[in-house]
Design an enzyme around this catalytic site. Structure first.
Site, PDB file in Angstrom:
ATOM      1  N   CYS A  97      57.916  50.135  73.674  1.00 10.09           N
ATOM      2  CA  CYS A  97      59.097  49.870  72.829  1.00 10.09           C
ATOM      3  C   CYS A  97      58.727  49.224  71.497  1.00 10.09           C
ATOM      4  O   CYS A  97      59.592  49.020  70.649  1.00 10.09           O
ATOM      5  CB  CYS A  97      60.125  49.017  73.577  1.00 10.09           C
ATOM      6  SG  CYS A  97      59.641  47.278  73.747  1.00 10.09           S
TER       7      CYS A  97
ATOM      8  N   VAL B   4      41.258  37.678  62.838  1.00  8.12           N
ATOM      9  CA  VAL B   4      42.416  37.726  63.736  1.00  8.12           C
ATOM     10  C   VAL B   4      42.540  36.431  64.542  1.00  8.12           C
ATOM     11  O   VAL B   4      43.391  36.327  65.414  1.00  8.12           O
ATOM     12  CB  VAL B   4      42.313  38.947  64.702  1.00  8.12           C
ATOM     13  CG1 VAL B   4      42.264  40.249  63.914  1.00  8.12           C
ATOM     14  CG2 VAL B   4      41.111  38.835  65.637  1.00  8.12           C
TER      15      VAL B   4
ATOM     16  N   HIS C 259      44.218  42.461  59.523  1.00  6.00           N
ATOM     17  CA  HIS C 259      43.884  43.161  60.765  1.00  6.00           C
ATOM     18  C   HIS C 259      44.642  42.626  61.975  1.00  6.00           C
ATOM     19  O   HIS C 259      44.263  42.905  63.110  1.00  6.00           O
ATOM     20  CB  HIS C 259      42.362  43.109  61.007  1.00  6.00           C
ATOM     21  CG  HIS C 259      41.585  43.843  59.948  1.00  6.00           C
ATOM     22  ND1 HIS C 259      40.251  43.617  59.701  1.00  6.00           N
ATOM     23  CD2 HIS C 259      41.974  44.809  59.069  1.00  6.00           C
ATOM     24  CE1 HIS C 259      39.840  44.418  58.720  1.00  6.00           C
ATOM     25  NE2 HIS C 259      40.872  45.142  58.314  1.00  6.00           N
TER      26      HIS C 259
ATOM     27  N   ASN D  80      28.367  33.978  50.360  1.00  4.46           N
ATOM     28  CA  ASN D  80      27.770  34.575  51.558  1.00  4.46           C
ATOM     29  C   ASN D  80      26.297  34.165  51.598  1.00  4.46           C
ATOM     30  O   ASN D  80      25.634  34.160  50.567  1.00  4.46           O
ATOM     31  CB  ASN D  80      27.893  36.113  51.495  1.00  4.46           C
ATOM     32  CG  ASN D  80      27.767  36.775  52.852  1.00  4.46           C
ATOM     33  OD1 ASN D  80      26.836  36.499  53.602  1.00  4.46           O
ATOM     34  ND2 ASN D  80      28.711  37.639  53.173  1.00  4.46           N
TER      35      ASN D  80
ATOM     36  N   ALA E  78      29.765  29.266  54.035  1.00  2.58           N
ATOM     37  CA  ALA E  78      31.105  28.943  53.539  1.00  2.58           C
ATOM     38  C   ALA E  78      31.450  27.479  53.775  1.00  2.58           C
ATOM     39  O   ALA E  78      32.051  26.828  52.918  1.00  2.58           O
ATOM     40  CB  ALA E  78      32.130  29.841  54.226  1.00  2.58           C
TER      41      ALA E  78
ATOM     42  N   CYS F  38      54.190  45.920  72.377  1.00  4.52           N
ATOM     43  CA  CYS F  38      54.439  46.824  73.499  1.00  4.52           C
ATOM     44  C   CYS F  38      54.132  48.266  73.078  1.00  4.52           C
ATOM     45  O   CYS F  38      54.599  48.720  72.032  1.00  4.52           O
ATOM     46  CB  CYS F  38      55.890  46.704  73.962  1.00  4.52           C
ATOM     47  SG  CYS F  38      56.287  47.858  75.290  1.00  4.52           S
TER      48      CYS F  38
HETATM   49  C1  BJW Z   1      28.753  33.986  56.553  1.00  7.71           C
HETATM   50  C2  BJW Z   1      28.425  32.925  57.371  1.00  7.71           C
HETATM   51  C3  BJW Z   1      28.795  31.665  56.921  1.00  7.71           C
HETATM   52  C4  BJW Z   1      27.748  34.691  58.349  1.00  7.71           C
HETATM   53  N1  BJW Z   1      29.429  31.530  55.766  1.00  7.71           N
HETATM   54  N2  BJW Z   1      29.378  33.830  55.403  1.00  7.71           N
HETATM   55  C5  BJW Z   1      36.797  54.288  53.184  1.00  7.71           C
HETATM   56  C6  BJW Z   1      35.447  54.558  53.289  1.00  7.71           C
HETATM   57  C7  BJW Z   1      34.833  54.652  54.543  1.00  7.71           C
HETATM   58  C8  BJW Z   1      35.540  54.477  55.716  1.00  7.71           C
HETATM   59  C9  BJW Z   1      36.884  54.214  55.623  1.00  7.71           C
HETATM   60  C10 BJW Z   1      37.502  54.123  54.368  1.00  7.71           C
HETATM   61  N3  BJW Z   1      38.803  53.815  54.574  1.00  7.71           N
HETATM   62  C11 BJW Z   1      39.013  53.713  55.908  1.00  7.71           C
HETATM   63  C12 BJW Z   1      37.867  53.953  56.571  1.00  7.71           C
HETATM   64  C13 BJW Z   1      37.659  53.916  58.047  1.00  7.71           C
HETATM   65  C14 BJW Z   1      37.487  52.502  58.578  1.00  7.71           C
HETATM   66  C15 BJW Z   1      36.270  51.876  57.937  1.00  7.71           C
HETATM   67  O1  BJW Z   1      36.336  51.071  57.023  1.00  7.71           O
HETATM   68  N4  BJW Z   1      35.092  52.193  58.442  1.00  7.71           N
HETATM   69  C16 BJW Z   1      33.840  51.639  57.904  1.00  7.71           C
HETATM   70  C17 BJW Z   1      33.222  50.710  58.940  1.00  7.71           C
HETATM   71  C18 BJW Z   1      32.943  52.764  57.535  1.00  7.71           C
HETATM   72  N5  BJW Z   1      38.674  51.716  58.333  1.00  7.71           N
HETATM   73  C19 BJW Z   1      39.712  51.781  59.147  1.00  7.71           C
HETATM   74  O2  BJW Z   1      39.719  52.513  60.136  1.00  7.71           O
HETATM   75  C20 BJW Z   1      40.928  50.943  58.803  1.00  7.71           C
HETATM   76  N6  BJW Z   1      42.056  51.772  58.845  1.00  7.71           N
HETATM   77  C21 BJW Z   1      42.407  52.588  57.836  1.00  7.71           C
HETATM   78  O3  BJW Z   1      41.889  52.528  56.753  1.00  7.71           O
HETATM   79  O4  BJW Z   1      43.400  53.490  58.167  1.00  7.71           O
HETATM   80  C22 BJW Z   1      43.566  54.637  57.345  1.00  7.71           C
HETATM   81  C23 BJW Z   1      42.343  55.542  57.527  1.00  7.71           C
HETATM   82  C24 BJW Z   1      41.809  55.761  58.776  1.00  7.71           C
HETATM   83  C25 BJW Z   1      40.657  56.545  58.946  1.00  7.71           C
HETATM   84  C26 BJW Z   1      40.036  57.110  57.844  1.00  7.71           C
HETATM   85  C27 BJW Z   1      40.570  56.883  56.572  1.00  7.71           C
HETATM   86  C28 BJW Z   1      41.743  56.090  56.429  1.00  7.71           C
HETATM   87  C29 BJW Z   1      41.155  49.864  59.854  1.00  7.71           C
HETATM   88  C30 BJW Z   1      40.058  48.893  59.918  1.00  7.71           C
HETATM   89  C31 BJW Z   1      40.309  47.905  61.046  1.00  7.71           C
HETATM   90  C32 BJW Z   1      39.121  47.006  61.251  1.00  7.71           C
HETATM   91  N7  BJW Z   1      39.266  46.293  62.427  1.00  7.71           N
HETATM   92  C33 BJW Z   1      38.215  45.398  62.837  1.00  7.71           C
HETATM   93  C34 BJW Z   1      38.301  45.182  64.334  1.00  7.71           C
HETATM   94  C35 BJW Z   1      39.388  44.289  64.702  1.00  7.71           C
HETATM   95  C36 BJW Z   1      39.219  44.148  66.155  1.00  7.71           C
HETATM   96  C37 BJW Z   1      39.246  42.753  66.592  1.00  7.71           C
HETATM   97  O5  BJW Z   1      38.899  41.811  65.873  1.00  7.71           O
HETATM   98  O6  BJW Z   1      39.611  42.644  67.718  1.00  7.71           O
HETATM   99  O7  BJW Z   1      38.283  44.181  62.094  1.00  7.71           O
HETATM  100  S1  BJW Z   1      36.570  45.936  62.522  1.00  7.71           S
HETATM  101  C38 BJW Z   1      35.881  44.363  62.256  1.00  7.71           C
HETATM  102  O8  BJW Z   1      35.297  44.403  60.944  1.00  7.71           O
HETATM  103  C39 BJW Z   1      37.074  43.393  62.197  1.00  7.71           C
HETATM  104  C40 BJW Z   1      36.789  42.677  60.907  1.00  7.71           C
HETATM  105  O9  BJW Z   1      37.983  42.131  60.390  1.00  7.71           O
HETATM  106  C41 BJW Z   1      36.154  43.719  60.048  1.00  7.71           C
HETATM  107  C42 BJW Z   1      35.371  43.199  58.898  1.00  7.71           C
HETATM  108  O10 BJW Z   1      34.271  42.489  59.320  1.00  7.71           O
HETATM  109  P1  BJW Z   1      33.799  41.202  58.509  1.00  7.71           P
HETATM  110  O11 BJW Z   1      34.833  40.173  58.519  1.00  7.71           O
HETATM  111  O12 BJW Z   1      33.273  41.608  57.202  1.00  7.71           O
HETATM  112  O13 BJW Z   1      32.645  40.669  59.471  1.00  7.71           O
HETATM  113  P2  BJW Z   1      31.099  41.080  59.573  1.00  7.71           P
HETATM  114  O14 BJW Z   1      30.602  40.615  60.867  1.00  7.71           O
HETATM  115  O15 BJW Z   1      30.896  42.492  59.239  1.00  7.71           O
HETATM  116  O16 BJW Z   1      30.387  40.244  58.411  1.00  7.71           O
HETATM  117  C43 BJW Z   1      30.266  38.844  58.475  1.00  7.71           C
HETATM  118  C44 BJW Z   1      29.696  38.352  57.148  1.00  7.71           C
HETATM  119  O17 BJW Z   1      29.714  36.948  57.167  1.00  7.71           O
HETATM  120  C45 BJW Z   1      28.261  38.781  56.867  1.00  7.71           C
HETATM  121  O18 BJW Z   1      28.159  39.262  55.537  1.00  7.71           O
HETATM  122  C46 BJW Z   1      27.469  37.488  57.024  1.00  7.71           C
HETATM  123  O19 BJW Z   1      26.332  37.404  56.140  1.00  7.71           O
HETATM  124  C47 BJW Z   1      28.495  36.480  56.632  1.00  7.71           C
HETATM  125  N8  BJW Z   1      28.297  35.155  57.192  1.00  7.71           N
HETATM  126  N9  BJW Z   1      27.758  33.448  58.498  1.00  7.71           N
HETATM  127  C48 BJW Z   1      29.690  32.662  55.030  1.00  7.71           C
HETATM  128  N10 BJW Z   1      28.491  30.565  57.669  1.00  7.71           N
HETATM  129 ZN    ZN Z   2      58.459  47.035  75.678  1.00 10.05          ZN
END
Ligand code: BJW
Ligand code: ZN
Length: 242
Positions: free
Chosen positions: A131, A104, A120, A214, A232, A128
């Site tokens: 609205c 983000v 995301h 990764n 990366a 808002c």
């Molecule tokens: C390097 C490095 C270097 C380090 N070079 N690499 C199916 C199965 C199970 C659960 C669900 C499912 N479908 C939906 C869900 C529920 C949920 C979910 O997935 N939960 C799991 C955690 C279990 N998903 C949702 O709720 C989503 N909504 C949805 O599906 O709606 C319908 C629905 C709802 C409920 C149930 C079923 C359906 C929405 C997900 C929104 C995620 N939002 C966040 C927070 C945003 C807030 C913010 O930023 O302010 O987004 S969560 C957080 O994790 C953020 C990230 O975008 C996201 C992913 O994380 P990411 O990018 O992978 O980061 P890290 O830290 O986890 O990993 C970093 C990696 O980098 C590591 O591997 C390191 O090794 C590597 N690394 N240095 C390269 N130099």
């Molecule tokens: Zn408004």
């Protein structure tokens, strides 16, 4: 350079359509903390505690303070060689590359990527709660609690929180890109948050050559064609170099 690395370069260059998924790891070398792992805490809070609609409803001030702190941190960060390499790859692909990001922070666009699919949302946009009006808001610090210029309603970050659905058009673009890709790159994501984590599988099932970058093992291991182990910011510039 290993044979595997050379194979990835060739497959990327030959593919007419490339889909890229990035996660927090791509911005780690810019100084943006990741979500999970040893340094995976944002000022002592887990994303799961504050990035939810329930947390915002219970205490919007607390959630906004966390976002304000993050906005300040991100404002001081710059794109790194990984963002720049992906922007270069996109220019070279001449319209054949779709960059999908879970981040983000807006750093891909700042590095020159044309139209990243932001699954995301974006920390520099607000919405808002009354609205629905969307606006760009780059104030650092942002007044807490921020109010809508149109109706006075409470603003929230335009970010997809846990349990919230991704915007349909945004998800469709991402799914379309991965289903039609000949090669896919999965960079710097732990692969645990859905639906983003499912995109690599879509590409694989459709016959694409799938590559992960990764430094740490992830659930993608064994389900991709090649894993390039490394940061990366080191691996991607070498992949893209002429
Ligand atoms: C390097 C490095 C270097 C380090 N070079 N690499 C199916 C199965 C199970 C659960 C669900 C499912 N479908 C939906 C869900 C529920 C949920 C979910 O997935 N939960 C799991 C955690 C279990 N998903 C949702 O709720 C989503 N909504 C949805 O599906 O709606 C319908 C629905 C709802 C409920 C149930 C079923 C359906 C929405 C997900 C929104 C995620 N939002 C966040 C927070 C945003 C807030 C913010 O930023 O302010 O987004 S969560 C957080 O994790 C953020 C990230 O975008 C996201 C992913 O994380 P990411 O990018 O992978 O980061 P890290 O830290 O986890 O990993 C970093 C990696 O980098 C590591 O591997 C390191 O090794 C590597 N690394 N240095 C390269 N130099
Ligand atoms: Zn408004």
């Amino acid at each position: 350079m290993t044979a595997e690395f050379e194979q990835v370069r060739e497959r990327l260059a030959a593919a007419r359509r490339v889909a890229v998924l990035t996660g927090a790891g791509v911005s780690a070398e810019s100084g943006v903390p990741t979500f999970r792992g040893p340094d995976g805490l944002w000022r002592g809070f887990r994303a799961e505690e504050l990035a939810t609609p329930e947390a915002f409803a219970a205490d919007p001030k607390r959630v906004w303070e966390w976002y304000d702190w993050r906005r300040g941190l991100i404002a001081a960060c710059r794109p790194n060689p990984a963002h720049e390499a992906l922007a270069a790859l996109e220019r070279r692909a001449g319209g054949g590359l779709t960059l999908v990001t879970q981040n983000v922070d807006g750093l891909h666009a700042r590095a020159g990527s044309g139209d990243p699919v932001e699954l995301h949302g974006n920390i520099w946009r607000v919405r808002c709660t009354a609205c629905g009006r969307l606006a760009e808001d780059r104030r650092v610090p942002i007044p807490i609690l921020p109010r809508c210029g149109a109706c006075g309603g409470l603003l929230r970050p335009h970010i997809v929180w846990f349990g919230e659905s991704l915007e349909a058009a945004v998800l469709e673009r991402a799914v379309g890109a991965f289903e039609s890709a000949e090669a896919a790159l999965i960079v710097g994501t732990s692969g645990v948050v859905h639906p983003a984590a499912s995109l690599a599988g879509l590409a694989k099932r459709a016959g694409a050559f799938v590559v992960e970058v990764n430094p740490e093992p992830t659930p993608y291991g064994g389900r991709v064609d090649v894993t390039l182990e490394g940061k990366a910011g080191e691996v991607l510039p070498r992949l893209v170099a002429a």
